[in-house]
Design an enzyme around this catalytic site. Structure first.
Site, mmCIF file in Angstrom:
data_model
loop_
_atom_site.group_PDB
_atom_site.id
_atom_site.type_symbol
_atom_site.label_atom_id
_atom_site.label_comp_id
_atom_site.label_asym_id
_atom_site.label_seq_id
_atom_site.Cartn_x
_atom_site.Cartn_y
_atom_site.Cartn_z
ATOM 1 C CG ASN A 141 -2.073 -0.981 1.079
ATOM 2 O OD1 ASN A 141 -2.491 -1.306 -0.024
ATOM 3 N ND2 ASN A 141 -2.575 -1.470 2.197
ATOM 4 C CG HIS A 200 0.882 2.910 4.220
ATOM 5 N ND1 HIS A 200 -0.442 3.292 4.263
ATOM 6 C CD2 HIS A 200 0.863 1.574 4.497
ATOM 7 C CE1 HIS A 200 -1.200 2.248 4.551
ATOM 8 N NE2 HIS A 200 -0.428 1.205 4.698
ATOM 9 C CB CYS A 253 4.510 6.714 8.636
ATOM 10 S SG CYS A 253 6.252 7.181 8.589
#
Length: 325
Positions: A260, A262, A297
């Protein structure tokens, strides 16, 4: 992102923007190229094949129909056709110095069995656990809350069974639970529960669950909980730079990112535990952890981890919190 630890640690992680870019790489001394534009694999005999052709011809196809048994993953469908059980062996690289599985390894096993459950359901598309309806709506799964309670840590070479199942969580979320136990004795090692929501892959914003996705996954929902959560969970406080333990300039590595794009939810635990003093970790064993994820993040973020032990009136460490923003 927030964490609750019953062995008495309070920490926080703050992010700052720090954009960086990888321009080119070289492989075996060949001409440099942009990683985003690589479309072929060169073999020693000089022939080249496209990555797409390689995957289509040499990779196992994702099942399009429900599977009851998966001999390759040692998995079977249970709970009257909606749950999943997988048998795994604790490997040498999943244990720490004490020869028991690390909490990070356990979290990785939870993630893997969840994905294998979707694989066997016949609903898996080519995303990271995303269904066909989710892919059509450009949606991905993100975890918003995870809790793991550990009674006993399995040792190296131990054979364990992991059961997992799903249920509804409000109108737009999904709950997933796990139960880990010894195959030989039936002793329960750990229990876990989590909440998942959907995010738009392009806008990176949370999304409502489309009707077609609800129609796909709701037949798999059951009313069963591995952990009964408290109605009024403890409030998580935010730390500042006055915390006794601080680790700064933590930059996500390429290996920290998942499909994904991240930082994978398991990676935060490593940052957190590495902030705690060694003298504390050598004399305590984690028995319960609650993680609340507030934002994602990415590879360009820089994080700071802050940690502070908490004590009660008698001087004993009772509860702990880690807070990431």
């Amino acid at each position: 992102i927030y964490y609750h630890l019953p062995f008495g640690i309070q920490s926080s992680i703050d992010k700052k923007s720090n954009k960086h870019k990888l321009n080119c790489v070289k492989v075996n001394g060949t001409k440099s190229f942009s990683p985003a534009k690589v479309d072929f694999l060169r073999q020693d005999h000089g022939n080249s094949i496209t990555t797409v052709d390689f995957e289509q011809k040499n990779r196992q196809n994702i099942p399009t129909k429900k599977q009851l048994v998966d001999p390759y993953r040692q998995g079977i469908i249970i709970e009257e056709g909606v749950g999943y059980r997988q048998t795994v062996v604790i490997r040498s690289y999943e244990v720490g110095p004490d020869k028991t599985a690390t909490i990070e390894s356990i979290l990785n096993l939870l993630q893997e069995t969840a994905l294998n459950h979707v694989w066997m359901s016949g609903l898996l598309s080519d995303g990271f656990g995303a269904t066909h309806g989710m892919m059509r709506n450009n949606l991905i799964w993100v975890v918003s809350r995870m809790q793991v309670q550990v009674d006993h840590y399995p040792i190296w070479g131990e054979v364990i069974e992991i059961d997992t199942w799903v249920g509804a969580s409000g109108k737009n979320g999904m709950r997933r639970d796990w139960l880990l136990r010894s195959q030989a004795t039936g002793i329960v090692f750990a229990r876990a529960t989590s909440t998942w929501v959907m995010m738009n892959q392009q806008t990176r914003r949370l999304s409502k669950m489309p009707d077609e996705v609800r129609a796909e996954i709701s037949p798999w929902f059951i009313e069963k909980q591995a952990i009964i959560n408290e109605e009024n969970p403890e409030k998580i406080d935010k730390l500042d730079n006055n915390a006794p333990y601080v680790r700064s300039n933590l930059k996500p590595k390429r290996s920290d990112l998942d499909m994904n794009h991240h930082v994978n939810n398991v990676k935060y635990v490593r940052w957190m535990l590495e902030t705690i003093g060694d003298e504390f970790l050598e004399n305590h064993q984690l028995s319960d952890i609650i993680l609340e994820y507030r934002r994602e993040c990415g590879s360009s973020d820089v994080v700071q981890s802050l940690c502070e032990p908490q004590e009660d009136d008698d001087g004993f460490i009772t509860t702990g919190i880690i807070n990431l923003e």
